[in-house]
Design an enzyme around this catalytic site. Structure first.
Site, PDB file in Angstrom:
ATOM      1  N   GLY A 122       0.815  -1.213   0.000  1.00 54.24           N
ATOM      2  CA  GLY A 122       0.000   0.000   0.000  1.00 54.24           C
ATOM      3  C   GLY A 122       0.848   1.263   0.000  1.00 54.24           C
ATOM      4  N   ASP A 123       1.936   1.246   0.748  1.00 56.39           N
ATOM      5  CA  ASP A 123       2.857   2.383   0.767  1.00 56.39           C
ATOM      6  C   ASP A 123       3.494   2.575  -0.606  1.00 56.39           C
ATOM      7  OD1 ASP A 123       2.313   2.297   3.522  1.00 56.39           O
ATOM      8  OD2 ASP A 123       4.011   0.950   3.854  1.00 56.39           O
TER       9      ASP A 123
END
Length: 303
Positions: A250-251
């Site tokens: 997600g990052d």
């Protein structure tokens, strides 16, 4: 310039073992140590994509010193605030046990150190990008994200927030440039279950109505959805590949989106870069390299 803030960075101690048994001495068969924290992950992937950025945050003790050494070895620009007491946390992750991990607490962050962060953030200028990502230590007020956005709202800074529940909802009034909940976090806000890309869209639009400009929703194996600031909806199924490590995916999506936006100022391109970076990290032992991201990007089908 892009700035990331990690309030509670960590050393991630990732171990493999043949068999884990409670109440017995367990010996590892493999060990890895990496700097961790959502903002740091964003910085690493941006750096891998050739996008200059500066990692901000708080470190403490010998673990904090090691975090700084590790990220600098990767070529990152850093401007951490060192806390005199306590230790930056160590997170123990059992690699072969379905995400089982033990996360440390981290140091207490007193107001004097928060003020030092504010002094650094006050130097940001129009069109700088500030990424606030992840949870916050118990020693900080729940309003810390919204306090920062309120403080900087007149400076023309673009805000990116990757957080959950009230940390996210409280910043919407300041019109963040980008927010990135996953479908489970989005569903939790509205007390619904969101399993398909089509189901995500109306709820992403509700967050837009509350102030968010771009809403990027990650959905793991279901791909991703973007509702952009112009009202256009983009959907993308997950690229084909073997899931190896979902930590940081997600990052990486946030970093890819920002890299794509920086490159072309085009939301569709930014979205495709985001899903490429997120997927490439999920297909890799480590956070994705530029070559890995470009390979996934080239494989995307237009939808």
């Amino acid at each position: 310039m892009i700035y990331t803030v990690t309030f509670n960075p960590s050393l991630d101690y990732i171990v493999s073992m043949n068999c884990f048994e409670m109440g017995k001495t367990n010996r590892t068969t493999g060990e890895q140590i990496f700097p961790g924290g959502k903002g740091i992950n964003v910085s690493i992937v941006l750096n891998n994509l050739g996008i200059e950025n500066t990692a901000l945050g708080f470190t403490a003790g010998f673990t904090g010193d090691q975090i700084e050494r590790e990220v600098r070895k990767m070529g990152l620009l850093t401007d951490f605030i060192h806390i005199d007491k306590g230790l930056s946390r160590i997170n123990v992750k059992l690699k072969d046990y379905d995400g089982t991990e033990i996360n440390g607490m981290g140091p207490e962050i007193e107001q004097i150190y928060v003020n030092k962060l504010y002094a650094k953030l006050d130097q940001l200028q129009a069109d700088d990008i500030l990424v606030l990502a992840g949870s916050i230590p118990n020693s900080l007020p729940d309003a810390i994200y919204s306090d920062i956005l309120a403080r900087l709202q007149e400076k023309g800074v673009l805000f990116v927030v990757d957080a959950t529940k009230d940390l996210l909802l409280n910043v919407l009034q300041y019109k963040p440039f980008l927010i990135k909940p996953n479908n489970h976090e989005l569903g939790e806000i509205f007390q619904v279950t969101l399993d398909t890309r089509e189901e995500v869209v109306p709820y992403a639009k509700m967050l837009q109505e509350r102030g968010a400009r771009n809403v990027l929703v990650s959905m793991a194996g279901q791909g991703a959805v973007l509702v952009d600031a112009l009202g256009t909806v983009y959907m993308q199924s997950a690229p084909e590949g073997k899931l190896i490590n979902a930590v940081g995916a997600g990052d990486s999506m946030v970093a890819g989106f920002l890299a794509g936006w920086t490159e072309k100022k085009d939301y569709e391109h930014a979205f495709r870069m985001g899903i490429s970076a997120g997927s490439a990290s999920a297909f890799s032992e480590l956070l994705a390299t530029r070559q890995e991201i470009e390979r996934v990007f080239a494989s995307l089908k237009t939808q």
